[in-house]
Design an enzyme around this catalytic site. Structure first.
Site, short mmCIF file in Angstrom:
data_model
loop_
_atom_site.label_atom_id
_atom_site.label_comp_id
_atom_site.label_asym_id
_atom_site.label_seq_id
_atom_site.Cartn_x
_atom_site.Cartn_y
_atom_site.Cartn_z
N HIS A 1 -7.46 -4.85 0.75
CA HIS A 1 -8.58 -3.82 0.85
C HIS A 1 -8.99 -3.81 -0.60
O HIS A 1 -9.34 -2.59 -0.75
CB HIS A 1 -8.05 -2.78 1.39
N HIS B 1 -5.03 6.34 -0.66
CA HIS B 1 -4.76 6.20 -2.21
C HIS B 1 -5.13 7.41 -2.89
O HIS B 1 -5.86 7.40 -3.94
CB HIS B 1 -5.57 4.94 -2.98
N HIS C 1 0.12 -7.43 -6.03
CA HIS C 1 -0.82 -6.83 -7.30
C HIS C 1 0.20 -5.42 -7.74
O HIS C 1 0.94 -4.77 -7.15
CB HIS C 1 -2.12 -6.52 -6.71
N GLU D 1 2.24 -2.55 -0.25
CA GLU D 1 1.14 -2.30 0.59
C GLU D 1 1.40 -3.40 1.93
O GLU D 1 0.79 -3.16 2.97
CB GLU D 1 -0.03 -2.42 0.31
C1 DHB Z 1 -6.94 -2.94 -6.38
C2 DHB Z 1 -6.25 -3.26 -5.08
C3 DHB Z 1 -5.84 -2.38 -4.34
O1 DHB Z 1 -5.17 -2.54 -3.06
C4 DHB Z 1 -6.13 -0.84 -4.58
O2 DHB Z 1 -5.77 -0.08 -3.60
C5 DHB Z 1 -6.58 -0.54 -5.71
C6 DHB Z 1 -7.29 -1.54 -6.42
C7 DHB Z 1 -7.43 -3.80 -7.07
O3 DHB Z 1 -6.85 -5.24 -7.15
O4 DHB Z 1 -8.21 -3.45 -8.08
FE FE Z 2 -4.38 -0.37 -2.06
#
Ligand code: DHB
Ligand code: FE
Length: 280
Positions: free
Chosen positions: A12, A59, A193, A240
């Site tokens: 997302h 978030h 990530h 996540e």
């Molecule tokens: C990014 C990915 C995420 O899931 C998020 O909540 C905020 C930023 C990103 O890769 O920039």
């Molecule tokens: Fe996220």
């Protein structure tokens, strides 16, 4: 009776939303990402559900540090896109099915999931970016959405086992709802990530692809992955992926994998996406 007919999981990444909103989807950087969603955008036209139960994480947009529910259901009639610092996304208001939501909330409490009920809430990129990826740029979302937020931002986050059981409880709740509704379950977030610290930018494609290999037909292999393993293997935000487990559990035993996509990079994230049809 209501039934869960299909499940969708997707990353997302907020920059994906910005690319859509600013007309950048054909840029060299973004085109290969959006190509991975062409299947679902066609498929959904013939498979538009009445309701999506959308498992995501906030978030710190609606849920700040003052209240940190482990599992929360959005129970308002409607939800506006959150202002995450650059204004609200220019996407439609999200409308709830409060009758089904009330039934699920009650059944989940009976099933020992004491959900926090949120009567006033904005929804952030964790919810709106997947809607944009699947439905495209529309005047109105073509179905109702019940948001269920899972805490992954503040310790202690729930385990994979707990999220699996939540998915099973959602499945049982939907099955006992008397109205004849086509319901989909979506899980958003992941894949690997990490957004901050010395490991920012971490991608673990081997872990991600194993997760994708197992999720459809051997998800029990993924359920015991601990919170520490997620942090170590796929980064602070890789956790996540527990939302994907909730989605998968809600589909029951047999699924047909209709589509799978994996792409690095999109912003700081390995983008993953699957579409599953429920067998039963
Ligand atoms: C990014 C990915 C995420 O899931 C998020 O909540 C905020 C930023 C990103 O890769 O920039
Ligand atoms: Fe996220």
């Amino acid at each position: 009776m209501a039934r869960i007919t299909a499940g969708i999981a997707t990353s997302h990444v907020p920059a994906i939303g910005a690319a859509i909103d600013n007309g950048r989807t054909l840029d060299d950087y973004w085109k290969p990402v959006f190509e991975g969603y062409e299947f679902v955008k066609e498929w959904i036209k013939d498979n538009t559900p009445d309701v999506v139960i959308l498992i995501y994480n906030d978030h710190a947009s609606a849920l700040m540090l003052d209240i940190v529910p482990t599992f929360a259901m959005g129970f308002a009639e409607e939800f506006l896109p959150a202002d995450e610092g650059w204004g609200r996304r220019p996407v439609p208001t999200v409308y709830n099915d409060t009758d089904l939501a009330a039934h699920i909330a009650e059944q989940l409490v009976i099933d020992e999931f004491d959900l926090t009920i949120i009567n006033d809430m904005d929804v952030d990129h964790g919810l709106t970016v997947p809607l944009s990826l699947v439905f495209g740029e529309v005047e109105q979302w073509p179905c109702k959405v019940i948001p269920i937020a899972v805490n992954v931002t503040q310790f202690p986050t729930p385990s994979g086992e707990r999220c699996w059981k939540l998915g099973e409880a959602i499945r049982n709740a939907v099955k006992t709802y008397p109205e004849d509704l086509d319901v989909q379950i979506w899980g958003t977030g992941g894949m690997s990530h990490q957004l901050q610290g010395t490991r920012a930018g971490l991608i673990n494609a081997e872990f991600d692809n194993r997760f994708l290999d197992l999720l459809a037909h051997e998800p029990e292999e993924l359920v015991p992955i601990t919170r520490l393993e997620y942090l170590r293997e796929v980064g602070t935000e890789g956790i996540e992926l527990i939302m994907w487990l909730t989605m998968r559990a809600a589909l029951g035993y047999g699924v047909e994998e209709l589509h799978r996509f994996y792409r690095v990079p999109a912003s700081n994230t390995a983008v993953g996406h699957v579409v599953y049809k429920a067998r039963s």
